[in-house]
Design a protein around this motif. Structure first.
Motif, PDB file in Angstrom:
ATOM      1  N   ASP A  54      36.948  41.048  91.895  1.00 51.87           N
ATOM      2  CA  ASP A  54      36.211  40.915  90.763  1.00 51.87           C
ATOM      3  C   ASP A  54      37.231  41.377  89.558  1.00 51.87           C
ATOM      4  O   ASP A  54      37.432  42.371  89.530  1.00 51.87           O
ATOM      5  CB  ASP A  54      35.046  41.832  90.744  1.00 51.87           C
ATOM      6  N   LEU A  55      37.482  40.210  88.664  1.00 53.20           N
ATOM      7  CA  LEU A  55      38.569  40.436  87.633  1.00 53.20           C
ATOM      8  C   LEU A  55      38.086  40.281  86.283  1.00 53.20           C
ATOM      9  O   LEU A  55      37.194  39.228  86.020  1.00 53.20           O
ATOM     10  CB  LEU A  55      39.750  39.724  87.943  1.00 53.20           C
ATOM     11  N   LEU A  56      38.176  40.647  85.097  1.00 57.26           N
ATOM     12  CA  LEU A  56      38.090  40.774  84.175  1.00 57.26           C
ATOM     13  C   LEU A  56      39.370  40.493  83.260  1.00 57.26           C
ATOM     14  O   LEU A  56      40.142  40.943  83.211  1.00 57.26           O
ATOM     15  CB  LEU A  56      37.256  41.939  83.448  1.00 57.26           C
ATOM     16  N   ARG A  77      36.713  36.188  91.859  1.00 61.30           N
ATOM     17  CA  ARG A  77      35.828  36.106  90.884  1.00 61.30           C
ATOM     18  C   ARG A  77      36.165  36.481  89.557  1.00 61.30           C
ATOM     19  O   ARG A  77      36.180  37.715  89.267  1.00 61.30           O
ATOM     20  CB  ARG A  77      34.286  36.589  91.156  1.00 61.30           C
ATOM     21  N   ILE A  78      36.477  35.523  88.472  1.00 57.83           N
ATOM     22  CA  ILE A  78      37.123  35.768  87.276  1.00 57.83           C
ATOM     23  C   ILE A  78      36.111  35.757  86.188  1.00 57.83           C
ATOM     24  O   ILE A  78      35.532  34.592  85.917  1.00 57.83           O
ATOM     25  CB  ILE A  78      38.453  35.124  87.216  1.00 57.83           C
ATOM     26  N   THR A  79      35.987  36.489  85.130  1.00 61.27           N
ATOM     27  CA  THR A  79      35.224  36.415  83.705  1.00 61.27           C
ATOM     28  C   THR A  79      36.430  36.830  82.704  1.00 61.27           C
ATOM     29  O   THR A  79      37.172  37.565  82.704  1.00 61.27           O
ATOM     30  CB  THR A  79      34.446  37.817  83.488  1.00 61.27           C
ATOM     31  N   GLY A  80      36.495  35.793  81.981  1.00 61.66           N
ATOM     32  CA  GLY A  80      37.345  35.690  80.790  1.00 61.66           C
ATOM     33  C   GLY A  80      36.407  35.959  79.586  1.00 61.66           C
ATOM     34  O   GLY A  80      35.421  35.395  79.251  1.00 61.66           O
ATOM     35  N   LEU A  81      36.923  36.829  78.602  1.00 58.82           N
ATOM     36  CA  LEU A  81      36.297  37.211  77.253  1.00 58.82           C
ATOM     37  C   LEU A  81      37.360  37.038  76.108  1.00 58.82           C
ATOM     38  O   LEU A  81      38.481  37.664  76.195  1.00 58.82           O
ATOM     39  CB  LEU A  81      35.903  38.587  77.359  1.00 58.82           C
ATOM     40  N   ASP A  82      36.811  36.370  75.059  1.00 59.96           N
ATOM     41  CA  ASP A  82      37.815  36.645  73.865  1.00 59.96           C
ATOM     42  C   ASP A  82      36.863  36.331  72.626  1.00 59.96           C
ATOM     43  O   ASP A  82      35.670  35.896  72.953  1.00 59.96           O
ATOM     44  CB  ASP A  82      38.720  35.321  73.772  1.00 59.96           C
ATOM     45  N   ALA A  83      37.273  37.070  71.620  1.00 59.86           N
ATOM     46  CA  ALA A  83      36.622  36.971  70.262  1.00 59.86           C
ATOM     47  C   ALA A  83      36.789  35.772  69.584  1.00 59.86           C
ATOM     48  O   ALA A  83      36.067  35.368  68.656  1.00 59.86           O
ATOM     49  CB  ALA A  83      36.977  38.219  69.416  1.00 59.86           C
ATOM     50  N   SER A  84      37.612  34.921  69.880  1.00 57.14           N
ATOM     51  CA  SER A  84      38.019  33.548  69.135  1.00 57.14           C
ATOM     52  C   SER A  84      37.227  32.514  69.536  1.00 57.14           C
ATOM     53  O   SER A  84      37.645  32.235  71.098  1.00 57.14           O
ATOM     54  CB  SER A  84      39.544  33.260  68.960  1.00 57.14           C
ATOM     55  N   GLY A 117      30.688  44.778  84.490  1.00 59.39           N
ATOM     56  CA  GLY A 117      31.401  45.060  85.642  1.00 59.39           C
ATOM     57  C   GLY A 117      30.497  45.653  86.736  1.00 59.39           C
ATOM     58  O   GLY A 117      29.117  45.328  86.751  1.00 59.39           O
ATOM     59  N   PRO A 118      30.824  46.365  87.543  1.00 54.06           N
ATOM     60  CA  PRO A 118      32.300  47.139  87.616  1.00 54.06           C
ATOM     61  C   PRO A 118      33.039  46.023  88.336  1.00 54.06           C
ATOM     62  O   PRO A 118      32.823  45.077  89.055  1.00 54.06           O
ATOM     63  CB  PRO A 118      32.109  48.206  88.661  1.00 54.06           C
ATOM     64  N   PHE A 119      34.369  45.969  87.809  1.00 53.21           N
ATOM     65  CA  PHE A 119      35.478  45.040  88.353  1.00 53.21           C
ATOM     66  C   PHE A 119      36.586  45.844  89.205  1.00 53.21           C
ATOM     67  O   PHE A 119      36.785  47.089  88.945  1.00 53.21           O
ATOM     68  CB  PHE A 119      36.249  44.809  86.956  1.00 53.21           C
ATOM     69  N   ASP A 120      37.045  45.206  90.063  1.00 50.32           N
ATOM     70  CA  ASP A 120      38.518  45.562  90.949  1.00 50.32           C
ATOM     71  C   ASP A 120      39.576  45.774  89.995  1.00 50.32           C
ATOM     72  O   ASP A 120      40.537  46.536  90.115  1.00 50.32           O
ATOM     73  CB  ASP A 120      38.756  44.686  91.963  1.00 50.32           C
ATOM     74  N   LEU A 141      36.589  50.846  78.468  1.00 49.32           N
ATOM     75  CA  LEU A 141      37.195  50.048  79.588  1.00 49.32           C
ATOM     76  C   LEU A 141      36.903  50.922  80.930  1.00 49.32           C
ATOM     77  O   LEU A 141      36.937  50.388  81.942  1.00 49.32           O
ATOM     78  CB  LEU A 141      38.618  49.429  79.326  1.00 49.32           C
ATOM     79  N   LEU A 142      37.386  52.062  80.879  1.00 49.11           N
ATOM     80  CA  LEU A 142      37.304  52.931  81.984  1.00 49.11           C
ATOM     81  C   LEU A 142      36.207  52.660  82.763  1.00 49.11           C
ATOM     82  O   LEU A 142      36.444  52.575  84.088  1.00 49.11           O
ATOM     83  CB  LEU A 142      37.557  54.376  81.583  1.00 49.11           C
ATOM     84  N   PRO A 143      34.986  53.013  82.517  1.00 45.15           N
ATOM     85  CA  PRO A 143      33.752  52.777  83.125  1.00 45.15           C
ATOM     86  C   PRO A 143      33.400  51.415  83.879  1.00 45.15           C
ATOM     87  O   PRO A 143      32.466  51.293  84.755  1.00 45.15           O
ATOM     88  CB  PRO A 143      32.554  53.379  82.498  1.00 45.15           C
ATOM     89  N   LEU A 144      34.225  50.168  83.088  1.00 45.44           N
ATOM     90  CA  LEU A 144      33.972  48.965  83.702  1.00 45.44           C
ATOM     91  C   LEU A 144      34.708  48.777  85.118  1.00 45.44           C
ATOM     92  O   LEU A 144      34.543  47.488  85.741  1.00 45.44           O
ATOM     93  CB  LEU A 144      34.307  47.995  82.652  1.00 45.44           C
TER      94      LEU A 144
END
Length: 240
Positions: A54-56, A77-84, A117-120, A141-144
């Motif tokens: 599981d990836l972010l 399993r990938i999640t992508g996040l961006d502010a743009s 998350g949580p993510f690997d 980010l640490l707890p994610l």
């Protein structure tokens, strides 16, 4: 650990809108950079995660870093996040990324935007340097991450090397900024790029920043070619 001057902090707040304006030509400019995509894949490989992780992907932009993760971990399993929003629109159109869940949100607090998350593993390419408060970002980010999970920052860092500093500024003045003026004449994002890299932590200082945020097993590896000593893979773990 250094704090950017007020003028640079204000520019960081405007980065998502600046990327909206250059989104249509962003891939064209990065495609002119020898090794850009290959180096992203190298950072992804250095995370050494299982293929079904599981990836972010934070600050995923047009999905170039996401492509690196997809190609390295094809069953992930990938999640992508961006502010743009403009950059995300292009990422969503890429055929190889149809299985990725994309979120529009601020990497300063991914959980608040649906990436809890949580993510690997978490990857952030060319993003931590743009965070208005990098220490707060790292603490969030640490707890994610799952216990033992890996975080990867693919980032510029030139403060520890005079050679890297000189090469970076020469390339910016001679190539990156002129090319940016051709592809996106109304944008100042490439001038900001030069300034933000010059102001960012040295490699040793950034590893100390990671440790102060609670990460362990910190290390860094550089790239090859002209980006040797300029672009780094910073790796760390959440303690098990």
């Amino acid at each position: 650990m250094t704090r950017p001057p007020p003028s640079l902090r204000a520019q960081k707040q405007a980065v998502p809108h600046a990327f909206d304006r250059v989104a249509a030509r962003y891939d064209l400019l990065t495609g002119m950079n020898p090794g850009y995509s290959r180096h992203l894949e190298l950072s992804a490989e250095r995370m050494r995660l299982p293929e079904d992780a599981d990836l972010l992907d934070l600050c995923c932009g047009t999905g170039l870093s996401t492509l690196a993760l997809v190609r390295t971990y094809p069953r992930a399993r990938i999640t992508g996040l961006d502010a743009s929003a403009g950059m995300l629109e292009l990422a969503r159109k890429k055929r190889e990324l149809t299985g990725v869940r994309f979120l529009h949100g601020d990497a300063m607090d991914p959980a608040a935007h649906g990436a809890a998350g949580p993510f690997d593993g978490i990857m952030m390419a060319y993003g931590i340097r743009n965070m208005p408060d990098p220490d707060l970002c790292l603490r969030r980010l640490l707890p994610l991450l799952k216990p033992g999970g890996v975080i990867c920052f693919h980032e510029y860092s030139v403060r520890d090397s005079l050679r890297a500093h000189l090469v970076w500024n020469a390339v910016c003045i001679g190539i990156i900024i002129p090319a940016g003026l051709v592809t996106s004449p109304s944008s100042k994002i490439y001038r900001y790029l030069r300034r933000s890299v010059n102001a960012f932590d040295g490699a040793a200082a950034f590893q100390r920043r990671l440790q102060a945020a609670g990460f362990c097993d910190t290390r860094s590896e550089s790239m090859d070619g002209w980006q040797q000593g300029i672009v780094h893979t910073f790796l760390a773990r959440r303690p098990a």
